[in-house]
Write a protein that holds these residues in place. Structure first.
Motif, PDB file in Angstrom:
ATOM      1  N   LEU A 146       0.830  -1.198   0.000  1.00  0.00           N
ATOM      2  CA  LEU A 146       0.000   0.000   0.000  1.00  0.00           C
ATOM      3  C   LEU A 146       0.873   1.259   0.000  1.00  0.00           C
ATOM      4  CD1 LEU A 146      -2.461  -1.267   2.749  1.00  0.00           C
ATOM      5  CD2 LEU A 146      -3.023  -1.001   0.330  1.00  0.00           C
ATOM      6  N   ALA A 147       2.078   1.147  -0.508  1.00  0.00           N
ATOM      7  CA  ALA A 147       3.061   2.226  -0.410  1.00  0.00           C
ATOM      8  C   ALA A 147       2.591   3.486  -1.138  1.00  0.00           C
ATOM      9  CB  ALA A 147       4.403   1.766  -0.976  1.00  0.00           C
ATOM     10  N   THR A 148       2.893   4.630  -0.548  1.00  0.00           N
ATOM     11  CA  THR A 148       2.471   5.914  -1.105  1.00  0.00           C
ATOM     12  C   THR A 148       3.354   7.042  -0.592  1.00  0.00           C
ATOM     13  OG1 THR A 148       0.603   7.468  -1.288  1.00  0.00           O
ATOM     14  CG2 THR A 148       0.817   6.274   0.780  1.00  0.00           C
ATOM     15  N   THR A 149       3.482   8.075  -1.370  1.00  0.00           N
ATOM     16  CA  THR A 149       4.089   9.311  -0.889  1.00  0.00           C
ATOM     17  C   THR A 149       3.001  10.133  -0.196  1.00  0.00           C
ATOM     18  OG1 THR A 149       3.628  10.646  -2.853  1.00  0.00           O
ATOM     19  CG2 THR A 149       5.623   9.287  -2.884  1.00  0.00           C
ATOM     20  N   LEU A 150       3.387  11.223   0.461  1.00  0.00           N
ATOM     21  CA  LEU A 150       2.397  12.079   1.121  1.00  0.00           C
ATOM     22  C   LEU A 150       2.964  13.469   1.356  1.00  0.00           C
ATOM     23  CD1 LEU A 150      -0.385  12.423   2.514  1.00  0.00           C
ATOM     24  CD2 LEU A 150       0.695  11.626   4.638  1.00  0.00           C
ATOM     25  N   CYS A 151       2.143  14.468   1.053  1.00  0.00           N
ATOM     26  CA  CYS A 151       2.466  15.870   1.346  1.00  0.00           C
ATOM     27  C   CYS A 151       1.279  16.472   2.074  1.00  0.00           C
ATOM     28  CB  CYS A 151       2.738  16.629   0.056  1.00  0.00           C
ATOM     29  SG  CYS A 151       2.971  18.415   0.279  1.00  0.00           S
ATOM     30  N   ILE A 152       1.533  17.210   3.148  1.00  0.00           N
ATOM     31  CA  ILE A 152       0.462  17.846   3.914  1.00  0.00           C
ATOM     32  C   ILE A 152       0.815  19.301   4.163  1.00  0.00           C
ATOM     33  CG2 ILE A 152      -0.220  15.690   5.027  1.00  0.00           C
ATOM     34  CD1 ILE A 152       1.226  16.633   7.563  1.00  0.00           C
ATOM     35  N   GLY A 153      -0.202  20.115   4.440  1.00  0.00           N
ATOM     36  CA  GLY A 153       0.071  21.513   4.723  1.00  0.00           C
ATOM     37  C   GLY A 153      -1.072  22.217   5.419  1.00  0.00           C
ATOM     38  N   ILE A 154      -0.736  23.273   6.121  1.00  0.00           N
ATOM     39  CA  ILE A 154      -1.688  24.187   6.760  1.00  0.00           C
ATOM     40  C   ILE A 154      -1.319  25.592   6.319  1.00  0.00           C
ATOM     41  CG2 ILE A 154      -2.592  25.109   8.932  1.00  0.00           C
ATOM     42  CD1 ILE A 154      -1.794  22.497  10.292  1.00  0.00           C
ATOM     43  N   VAL A 155      -2.309  26.337   5.851  1.00  0.00           N
ATOM     44  CA  VAL A 155      -2.070  27.708   5.405  1.00  0.00           C
ATOM     45  C   VAL A 155      -3.075  28.623   6.087  1.00  0.00           C
ATOM     46  CG1 VAL A 155      -1.932  29.275   3.436  1.00  0.00           C
ATOM     47  CG2 VAL A 155      -1.258  26.881   3.168  1.00  0.00           C
ATOM     48  N   THR A 156      -2.596  29.712   6.663  1.00  0.00           N
ATOM     49  CA  THR A 156      -3.440  30.752   7.245  1.00  0.00           C
ATOM     50  C   THR A 156      -2.995  32.094   6.651  1.00  0.00           C
ATOM     51  OG1 THR A 156      -2.082  31.452   9.130  1.00  0.00           O
ATOM     52  CG2 THR A 156      -3.342  29.411   9.398  1.00  0.00           C
ATOM     53  N   LEU A 165       6.904  13.728   2.145  1.00  0.00           N
ATOM     54  CA  LEU A 165       7.742  12.550   2.020  1.00  0.00           C
ATOM     55  C   LEU A 165       7.526  12.038   0.601  1.00  0.00           C
ATOM     56  CD1 LEU A 165       9.440  10.846   4.174  1.00  0.00           C
ATOM     57  CD2 LEU A 165       7.559   9.220   4.053  1.00  0.00           C
ATOM     58  N   GLY A 166       8.540  12.161  -0.258  1.00  0.00           N
ATOM     59  CA  GLY A 166       8.368  11.678  -1.613  1.00  0.00           C
ATOM     60  C   GLY A 166       8.951  12.601  -2.654  1.00  0.00           C
ATOM     61  N   ASP A 167       8.468  12.441  -3.895  1.00  0.00           N
ATOM     62  CA  ASP A 167       9.078  13.132  -5.030  1.00  0.00           C
ATOM     63  C   ASP A 167       8.167  14.174  -5.668  1.00  0.00           C
ATOM     64  OD1 ASP A 167       7.343  11.197  -5.913  1.00  0.00           O
ATOM     65  OD2 ASP A 167       8.789  10.131  -7.152  1.00  0.00           O
ATOM     66  N   GLY A 168       7.166  14.634  -4.937  1.00  0.00           N
ATOM     67  CA  GLY A 168       6.360  15.756  -5.396  1.00  0.00           C
ATOM     68  C   GLY A 168       7.020  17.068  -5.037  1.00  0.00           C
ATOM     69  N   ALA A 185      11.110  20.622  -2.181  1.00  0.00           N
ATOM     70  CA  ALA A 185      11.628  20.020  -3.410  1.00  0.00           C
ATOM     71  C   ALA A 185      11.450  18.507  -3.368  1.00  0.00           C
ATOM     72  CB  ALA A 185      13.105  20.365  -3.572  1.00  0.00           C
ATOM     73  N   PRO A 186      11.436  17.855  -4.528  1.00  0.00           N
ATOM     74  CA  PRO A 186      11.412  16.382  -4.540  1.00  0.00           C
ATOM     75  C   PRO A 186      12.596  15.835  -3.752  1.00  0.00           C
ATOM     76  CG  PRO A 186      11.025  17.259  -6.749  1.00  0.00           C
ATOM     77  CD  PRO A 186      11.434  18.424  -5.894  1.00  0.00           C
ATOM     78  N   ALA A 224       0.734  22.690  -5.061  1.00  0.00           N
ATOM     79  CA  ALA A 224       1.249  21.397  -4.621  1.00  0.00           C
ATOM     80  C   ALA A 224       1.008  20.391  -5.728  1.00  0.00           C
ATOM     81  CB  ALA A 224       0.565  20.949  -3.331  1.00  0.00           C
ATOM     82  N   THR A 225       2.020  19.600  -6.058  1.00  0.00           N
ATOM     83  CA  THR A 225       1.905  18.652  -7.159  1.00  0.00           C
ATOM     84  C   THR A 225       2.597  17.341  -6.823  1.00  0.00           C
ATOM     85  OG1 THR A 225       2.443  18.269  -9.497  1.00  0.00           O
ATOM     86  CG2 THR A 225       3.957  19.623  -8.247  1.00  0.00           C
ATOM     87  N   THR A 226       2.096  16.264  -7.420  1.00  0.00           N
ATOM     88  CA  THR A 226       2.808  15.000  -7.360  1.00  0.00           C
ATOM     89  C   THR A 226       3.902  15.000  -8.423  1.00  0.00           C
ATOM     90  OG1 THR A 226       1.066  14.051  -8.750  1.00  0.00           O
ATOM     91  CG2 THR A 226       0.910  13.665  -6.371  1.00  0.00           C
ATOM     92  N   ASP A 227       4.654  13.893  -8.513  1.00  0.00           N
ATOM     93  CA  ASP A 227       5.850  13.907  -9.354  1.00  0.00           C
ATOM     94  C   ASP A 227       5.552  13.953 -10.845  1.00  0.00           C
ATOM     95  OD1 ASP A 227       4.884  11.228  -9.372  1.00  0.00           O
ATOM     96  OD2 ASP A 227       6.846  10.501  -9.970  1.00  0.00           O
ATOM     97  N   GLY A 228       4.307  13.692 -11.245  1.00  0.00           N
ATOM     98  CA  GLY A 228       3.990  13.699 -12.660  1.00  0.00           C
ATOM     99  C   GLY A 228       4.231  15.018 -13.355  1.00  0.00           C
ATOM    100  N   LEU A 229       4.139  16.124 -12.609  1.00  0.00           N
ATOM    101  CA  LEU A 229       4.321  17.451 -13.204  1.00  0.00           C
ATOM    102  C   LEU A 229       5.676  18.074 -12.884  1.00  0.00           C
ATOM    103  CD1 LEU A 229       0.812  19.101 -12.655  1.00  0.00           C
ATOM    104  CD2 LEU A 229       1.893  18.551 -14.854  1.00  0.00           C
ATOM    105  N   VAL A 230       6.522  17.359 -12.180  1.00  0.00           N
ATOM    106  CA  VAL A 230       7.783  17.944 -11.726  1.00  0.00           C
ATOM    107  C   VAL A 230       8.657  18.375 -12.893  1.00  0.00           C
ATOM    108  CG1 VAL A 230       9.995  17.317 -10.671  1.00  0.00           C
ATOM    109  CG2 VAL A 230       7.874  16.934  -9.424  1.00  0.00           C
TER     110      VAL A 230
END
Length: 305
Positions: A146-156, A165-168, A185-186, A224-230
């Motif tokens: 079930l492996a996956t990368t993950l990016c999270i964020g909070i903006v105010t 964690l990953g290549d996005g 960066a990736p 925010a983008t995954t690695d497909g658009l890097v």
């Protein structure tokens, strides 16, 4: 197993960028009345050419939500291509992460980016635990399946905090100078094509050691983008954002277009032939800009999420 094969990438990046930039500039939608949110947000995930050719769904997932006090939270994930069930892993990661960001008191009460940054490893810890629990309940699936990368964020309006964690990648535009900045960066590991997986159980100390963290202060825009658009959105070294890619997209969002129409137009842009020729992987893009006509709700606390 914390790696993924690097998908085949085109090296004709510069020869096709002009057509991609033209497509970005043509991304349009109908006007709509201003709303009170301080943010204009649009996002889309589409399967890449590789999955479409195999009549398969994509492995990316994303979600976002606005919060009380003028903030928003987001999560973006990319299932690892070598895993058995990467789409399930990415969806679980996004759901668990966003729920934790929305419901945890440590984030609801956060008053600074440093407070949020301190709590991010616990989010990844929870994601890995929940994915492992799900796998155990499904005939003993392993976290690697079930492996996956993950990016999270909070903006105010006052601060921003993100982790991945990953290549996005995450790109922001500074609220003061207006300059673009590659916030996250990736990640580059020892061997090209390897990434850390957010499904792998680790202790908190290890999470703190491997997460990429960013806290840029007030921002005017975020992507925010995954690695497909890097390859399209960053320079060849993957150290700086490619302004001709982001600027027309941010300009469209800033025009305060109707969100459903923006989502449709962004989806069409990601599915366009111009982009497909440059990126065969699944594509996810979250775009955010400030809303110049927003008005704080009566009694709202602008320092909270």
């Amino acid at each position: 197993m914390e790696g993924r094969p690097l998908h085949q990438r085109t090296r004709r990046r510069r020869t096709i960028l002009t057509s991609v930039e033209d497509a970005a500039r043509s991304l349009t939608a109908r006007d709509a009345p201003a709303h009170d949110s301080p943010w204009i947000i649009t996002s889309a995930t589409v399967p890449g050419a590789y999955h479409l050719e195999q009549d398969m769904l994509g492995d990316d997932a994303h979600a976002w939500a606005e919060t009380d006090g003028g903030g928003f939270v987001f999560a973006v994930a990319d299932g690892v291509g070598s895993a058995r069930l990467p789409a399930i892993g990415s969806q679980l990661a996004v759901e668990v992460a966003l729920t934790r960001l929305l419901m945890s008191p440590e984030f609801q009460d956060a008053r600074s980016s440093s407070g949020a940054i301190a709590g991010f490893p616990d989010v990844f810890l929870q994601v890995a635990r929940d994915i492992a629990a799900y796998g155990a309940s499904q005939s003993g699936l392993t976290p690697e399946e079930l492996a996956t990368t993950l990016c999270i964020g909070i903006v105010t309006p006052e601060w921003t905090a993100a982790a991945h964690l990953g290549d996005g990648a995450v790109v922001v535009r500074d609220a003061g100078s207006g300059s673009l900045r590659l916030l996250l960066a990736p990640q580059r590991l020892e061997y090209e094509g390897l990434v850390y997986s957010a499904s792998t159980p680790r202790n908190e100390e290890r999470w703190r050691a491997i997460l990429s963290l960013g806290e840029p202060g007030p921002i005017a825009a975020l992507a925010a983008t995954t690695d497909g658009l890097v390859d399209l959105s960053l320079n060849v070294e993957r150290t700086e954002p490619h302004a001709p890619f982001f600027q027309p997209l941010f300009a469209t969002v800033e025009a305060r277009k109707h969100r459903p129409n923006l989502d449709q137009s962004l989806t069409a842009f990601l599915q366009s032939e111009r982009v497909a020729r440059a990126a065969r992987d699944d594509l996810t893009l979250l775009l955010v800009t400030t809303n110049p006509d927003s008005r704080p709700a009566p009694g709202s606390d602008q320092e909270s999420m």
